[in-house]
Design an enzyme around this catalytic site. Structure first.
Site, PDB file in Angstrom:
ATOM      1  N   TYR A 145      31.531  32.457  15.160  1.00 21.45           N
ATOM      2  CA  TYR A 145      31.155  32.626  16.438  1.00 21.45           C
ATOM      3  C   TYR A 145      31.925  31.446  17.291  1.00 21.45           C
ATOM      4  O   TYR A 145      31.226  30.236  17.146  1.00 21.45           O
ATOM      5  CB  TYR A 145      30.133  33.215  16.980  1.00 21.45           C
ATOM      6  CG  TYR A 145      29.882  33.502  18.898  1.00 21.45           C
ATOM      7  CD1 TYR A 145      30.618  34.566  18.943  1.00 21.45           C
ATOM      8  CD2 TYR A 145      28.800  32.679  19.432  1.00 21.45           C
ATOM      9  CE1 TYR A 145      30.420  34.920  20.557  1.00 21.45           C
ATOM     10  CE2 TYR A 145      28.969  33.291  20.839  1.00 21.45           C
ATOM     11  CZ  TYR A 145      29.858  34.580  21.747  1.00 21.45           C
ATOM     12  OH  TYR A 145      29.199  34.684  22.856  1.00 21.45           O
ATOM     13  N   ASP A 240      33.958  23.738  15.973  1.00 22.33           N
ATOM     14  CA  ASP A 240      33.384  24.219  17.013  1.00 22.33           C
ATOM     15  C   ASP A 240      31.929  23.441  17.260  1.00 22.33           C
ATOM     16  O   ASP A 240      31.236  24.072  15.928  1.00 22.33           O
ATOM     17  CB  ASP A 240      33.579  25.714  16.959  1.00 22.33           C
ATOM     18  CG  ASP A 240      32.768  26.678  18.743  1.00 22.33           C
ATOM     19  OD1 ASP A 240      31.822  25.737  19.038  1.00 22.33           O
ATOM     20  OD2 ASP A 240      33.053  27.318  18.778  1.00 22.33           O
ATOM     21  N   LYS A 268      25.666  23.175  24.554  1.00 24.99           N
ATOM     22  CA  LYS A 268      24.736  23.869  24.362  1.00 24.99           C
ATOM     23  C   LYS A 268      23.591  22.083  24.892  1.00 24.99           C
ATOM     24  O   LYS A 268      23.644  21.980  25.878  1.00 24.99           O
ATOM     25  CB  LYS A 268      24.331  24.252  22.477  1.00 24.99           C
ATOM     26  CG  LYS A 268      24.656  25.744  22.873  1.00 24.99           C
ATOM     27  CD  LYS A 268      24.535  25.812  21.861  1.00 24.99           C
ATOM     28  CE  LYS A 268      24.776  27.207  21.874  1.00 24.99           C
ATOM     29  NZ  LYS A 268      25.397  28.197  21.547  1.00 24.99           N
TER      30      LYS A 268
END
Ligand SMILES: *Cc1c(COP(=O)(O)O)cnc(C)c1O
Length: 423
Positions: A145, A240, A268
């Site tokens: 994702y 990522d 995050k």
């Protein structure tokens, strides 16, 4: 006077305001059933919902809170920054300080740009890679994702090494056509994709520690193969690390695997609970970004001083000792999970994936029966004050605030529910 609203009443009203009653779909309890918990307040590894019930949190806002909820040091840093102004729309010292800290932890970030989310970081990194290589196509892996930008809401089409198909309505087929999708843990498929499209690929993007479809840990050889193919074909390799960055080691998955990507994206943890994303990497590639180069990318709130303060306060506390403690804790929590018959809990750093199946390395190998068992466990643990991410495809997160008291509470929950399962 308005009456205090409980969980259910809030959710009923939320349903009239928001699609599904939530501000992000993963928060809905669609897969596990029931009503999402409305968080009233949270501290350390705990939260209280609007019904006044307390839980040990194993979702931790999906990753940013590696130092726990409402960490006193972060709050102090945020408060200090806040008093000096919420946003400037101009450079300020805190973004320089955070960048300095990031470079010390992640040496392959030579130049960087702050943005406001992981989605934005990935979207911008791809644009930079396309601008740099003057190529259009990108390659991604099924089960990874990368946020919700158009080019990435794409899954494998029918047939090997072919263009993708949108996984969301509203994504034009034309965008998906520019994305080549390969399965994880498939060295041959990867080889084929590069043989066919290598010369057209601007970038290949991967979660080196895939943690958004369960924890699909890859063989080192597969990641090395990807690195070599990218180098050979002049394709920009993007790691990522929005989840794995600052989570598994100071230098993220790149450090753990000893593989240096050309670019990296963070989110995050880098914002310590505030909205921050970052893309960066090789300075020749970042040289194409505006105002130095022709790739346009901007943000009103980028490098926001309050968010930078939260990020810096977080990263300053992430020492090698913190990681070794977290990893030891994760080992212990994973073992406790595995007291439930049939449950396996693979983990990497402080990411744990409790699943009623083992050895899964590809997204399409997760069995529906394992997910059904997870849903049952989710509900039972919730009743015992243990909050897991509300989907069997999500990993659980520990923080430095998950200590003895929290473990005892968790373990008690495990003991209480394990009888409901058989191996
Ligand atoms: C969470 C995540 C994103 C998206 O970040 P947002 O801040 O939710 O936009 C992208 N990539 C990975 C690997 C993620 O885990």
């Amino acid at each position: 006077m308005s009456q205090l609203m409980n969980n259910e009443a809030l959710f009923q009203e939320a349903l009239t305001h928001f699609p599904g009653g939530v501000s992000s779909p993963v928060r809905a309890f669609k897969s596990v059933g029931g009503t999402p918990k409305f968080f009233k307040r949270a501290w350390d590894a705990w939260f209280e919902d609007e019904d006044g019930k307390t839980y040990v949190d194993l979702c931790m806002s999906w990753g940013p809170l590696i130092l726990g909820h409402a960490n006193a040091d972060i709050l102090a840093a945020v408060n200090e920054a806040m008093q000096e102004g919420l946003t400037f729309g101009a450079p300020s010292r805190r973004e320089v300080a955070l960048a300095r800290r990031i470079k010390a932890m992640v040496p392959h970030v030579e130049k960087m740009r702050f943005v406001s989310s992981g989605t934005e970081a990935v979207m911008s990194a791809l644009r930079a890679a396309r601008g740099f290589t003057k190529r259009d196509r990108i390659l991604k892996f099924e089960g990874c994702y990368h946020g919700h930008s158009d080019a990435l809401l794409v899954k494998a089409g029918s047939g090997l090494a072919t263009f993708g198909e949108p996984t969301s309505a509203g994504v034009p087929k034309g965008f998906a056509d520019l994305t080549v999708v390969v399965s994880l843990d498939d060295p041959e498929g990867l080889e084929q994709a590069f043989a066919k499209y290598g010369a057209e690929l601007a970038a290949a993007i991967i979660e080196p520690i895939p943690a958004n479809n369960g924890l699909l840990l890859q063989d080192l050889s597969f990641l090395k193969q990807l690195r070599e193919l990218c180098t050979k074909h002049g394709t920009v390799l993007i790691f990522d690390e929005v989840i794995s960055g600052f989570r598994v080691a100071p230098g993220g998955a790149a450090e753990i695997y000893g593989i240096t990507p050309d670019m990296v994206t963070f989110g995050k943890i880098i914002g310590g609970g505030m909205p921050v994303g970052l893309y960066g990497g090789r300075k020749d590639i970042m040289g194409v970004v505006s105002p130095d180069g022709p790739v346009y990318q901007a943000g009103t709130l980028s490098g926001n001083p309050v968010a930078m303060a939260a990020g810096l306060a977080t990263l300053e506390r992430l020492t090698p000792a913190v990681y070794s403690n977290l990893n030891t804790q994760a080992e212990r929590w994973a073992k406790a999970f595995e007291q439930i018959p049939g449950l396996h809990a693979p983990h990497m750093g402080s990411l744990i994936w409790p699943l009623f199946q083992s050895g899964v390395k590809r997204a399409d190998r997760v069995e529906s029966g394992a997910i059904l068992q997870f849903n049952k466990m989710h509900k039972l643990l919730l009743d015992h004050g243990v909050y897991l991410p509300p989907s069997g495809y999500e990993v659980a997160f520990l923080s430095t605030a998950h200590g003895e008291q929290e473990f005892a509470h968790f373990e008690k929950g495990i003991q209480a529910v394990k009888g409901a399962f058989s191996a």
